[in-house]
Enzyme design. Structure first.
Site, mmCIF file in Angstrom:
data_model
loop_
_atom_site.group_PDB
_atom_site.id
_atom_site.type_symbol
_atom_site.label_atom_id
_atom_site.label_comp_id
_atom_site.label_asym_id
_atom_site.label_seq_id
_atom_site.Cartn_x
_atom_site.Cartn_y
_atom_site.Cartn_z
ATOM 1 N N LYS A 132 -9.083 -2.599 1.140
ATOM 2 C CA LYS A 132 -9.648 -2.107 -0.118
ATOM 3 C C LYS A 132 -9.693 -3.229 -1.146
ATOM 4 O O LYS A 132 -8.734 -3.979 -1.296
ATOM 5 C CB LYS A 132 -8.803 -0.933 -0.626
ATOM 6 C CG LYS A 132 -8.811 0.261 0.333
ATOM 7 C CD LYS A 132 -7.894 1.370 -0.125
ATOM 8 C CE LYS A 132 -6.437 0.994 -0.014
ATOM 9 N NZ LYS A 132 -5.534 2.152 -0.168
ATOM 10 N N GLY A 184 -4.245 8.038 -7.368
ATOM 11 C CA GLY A 184 -4.473 8.656 -6.068
ATOM 12 C C GLY A 184 -5.717 8.195 -5.344
ATOM 13 O O GLY A 184 -6.124 8.832 -4.365
ATOM 14 N N THR A 185 -6.303 7.083 -5.760
ATOM 15 C CA THR A 185 -7.523 6.622 -5.081
ATOM 16 C C THR A 185 -7.257 6.270 -3.622
ATOM 17 O O THR A 185 -8.038 6.616 -2.730
ATOM 18 C CB THR A 185 -8.132 5.411 -5.803
ATOM 19 O OG1 THR A 185 -7.110 4.431 -6.026
ATOM 20 C CG2 THR A 185 -8.744 5.812 -7.137
ATOM 21 N N GLY A 186 -6.148 5.569 -3.362
ATOM 22 C CA GLY A 186 -5.849 5.185 -1.986
ATOM 23 C C GLY A 186 -5.549 6.380 -1.104
ATOM 24 O O GLY A 186 -6.015 6.455 0.041
ATOM 25 N N CYS A 187 -4.781 7.325 -1.634
ATOM 26 C CA CYS A 187 -4.484 8.552 -0.880
ATOM 27 C C CYS A 187 -5.773 9.307 -0.568
ATOM 28 O O CYS A 187 -5.979 9.789 0.550
ATOM 29 C CB CYS A 187 -3.556 9.457 -1.684
ATOM 30 S SG CYS A 187 -1.991 8.711 -2.191
ATOM 31 N N THR A 228 -7.609 6.735 -12.217
ATOM 32 C CA THR A 228 -7.668 6.175 -10.861
ATOM 33 C C THR A 228 -6.453 6.553 -10.026
ATOM 34 O O THR A 228 -6.227 5.970 -8.959
ATOM 35 C CB THR A 228 -7.771 4.642 -10.928
ATOM 36 O OG1 THR A 228 -6.636 4.133 -11.647
ATOM 37 C CG2 THR A 228 -9.049 4.195 -11.614
#
Length: 259
Positions: free
Chosen positions: A159, A193-196, A191
Site C-alpha cells: 500500500k 481503518g483503511t488498511g483493515c 482515514t
C-alpha cells in the site's frame, strides 16, 4: 443458494472504525456473511488507543475452531493478532484448513499505538506468512518485515498511502504478475481503518469467487468510495463510510506488467 462466508481474525475497535468492526461492515457491504474471531480488546476512539488487552491464545483458538467446524468459510483474513503465542496458535489451526488467507500485518494503530507485541513479528514471519494468499502491508510494515527477514517473493499488495505526492500507488505482486492501482490522494482526516477495510474487501472478493487480481481491483475501488462517503465522525482520525460506499462500481483499470 448458500451465502458466501468470510472470517476475520482481529482485534476489537470500540470506536467501530477499524479491526473486527470495520471487517464485518465491509463483509456486509459485499453481501458476504461475516464471522469473527476476537484476538484483543482495545479501548479506543478516533483520537487514539487508551488501552489494549490481548485474549489468551486458547480463547482465540476456541473461537476459531468453533467457527470453522460449523460454517463453510470461503476466505479468511487476519488483522491485529497481538502476541507471538496467538500468531502461532492461529497459524497452527489455519495450516490444517487450506483456505485462502489475507494477512494484514497490523503493527500499529492509526495514531501510532502498538498492536503487536515484541517477538510476534518473528512468529508472523515463521508461522503465518508462509500460509498467506496475500500479505497487505503499508510501507512502514513492509520495511519492518523486510528487516526481520521477509522474502521478496511473498504474494504482496504494497500500500502506497505513506508515500509523499498527490498520487497514491498500491502495487500487487502475485505469481510473477505486477499490477498497480493509482488514485488521486484524498486530503481528509477520515482515514481510520483503511488498511483493515482494504484487506477485508479483498477477502470478501475471494469469498465471492473472484480471482485475486480482480478482488484486489474491486477492493481498491470500494476503499476509495468508503473514503469519499466517510460520515465525518470523531475529533481525530475518523471512520470510513462502509455501507454508504457500496454501489457496485467497476474495478479501476490497472497498469499490468508481466515478468
Amino acid at each position: 443458494m448458500t451465502v458466501p462466508v468470510a472470517l476475520t481474525i482481529a482485534g476489537s475497535d470500540s470506536g467501530g472504525g477499524a479491526g473486527i468492526q470495520a471487517d464485518l461492515k465491509t463483509f456486509e457491504a459485499y453481501g458476504v456473511y461475516g464471522t469473527s474471531v476476537l484476538t484483543l480488546i482495545t479501548a479506543q476512539n478516533t483520537c487514539g488507543v487508551r488501552g489494549a488487552w490481548p485474549l489468551p491464545p486458547e480463547q482465540v483458538v476456541a473461537q476459531l475452531e468453533a467457527v470453522l467446524d460449523d460454517f463453510p468459510v470461503a476466505a479468511v483474513k487476519t488483522g491485529a493478532l497481538g502476541s507471538a503465542a496467538t500468531v502461532s496458535a492461529v497459524a497452527g489451526v489455519l495450516r490444517e484448513r487450506d483456505l485462502p488467507l489475507i494477512v494484514d500485518p497490523v503493527m500499529l494503530a492509526k495514531g501510532g499505538d502498538p498492536l503487536l507485541a515484541p517477538g510476534a513479528l518473528e512468529a508472523l514471519l515463521r508461522d503465518l506468512l508462509p500460509l498467506a494468499t496475500l500479505v497487505t502491508p503499508n510501507a512502514p510494515e513492509w520495511t519492518a518485515l523486510r528487516e526481520a527477514g521477509a522474502s521478496e517473493t511473498l504474494p504482496l499488495l504494497l500500500k502506497g498511502g505513506h508515500a509523499p505526492g498527490e498520487t497514491v500507488v498500491d502495487t500487487l505482486h502475485v505469481d510473477g504478475q505486477h499490477l498497480t492501482f493509482r488514485t488521486r490522494r484524498r486530503h481528509t482526516r477520515h482515514t481510520h481503518g483503511t488498511g483493515c477495510t482494504l484487506s477485508a474487501a479483498i477477502t470478501a472478493g475471494l469469498a465471492l469467487g473472484l480471482p485475486l487480481p480482480d478482488a484486489a481491483a474491486q477492493a481498491h475501488a470500494y476503499l476509495q468510495a468508503a473514503l469519499r462517503d466517510a460520515p465525518g465522525l470523531g475529533a481525530g482520525h475518523g471512520p470510513l463510510g462502509h455501507r454508504q460506499a457500496w454501489v457496485m462500481v467497476l474495478p479501476p483499470k490497472s497498469d499490468e506488467v508481466h515478468h
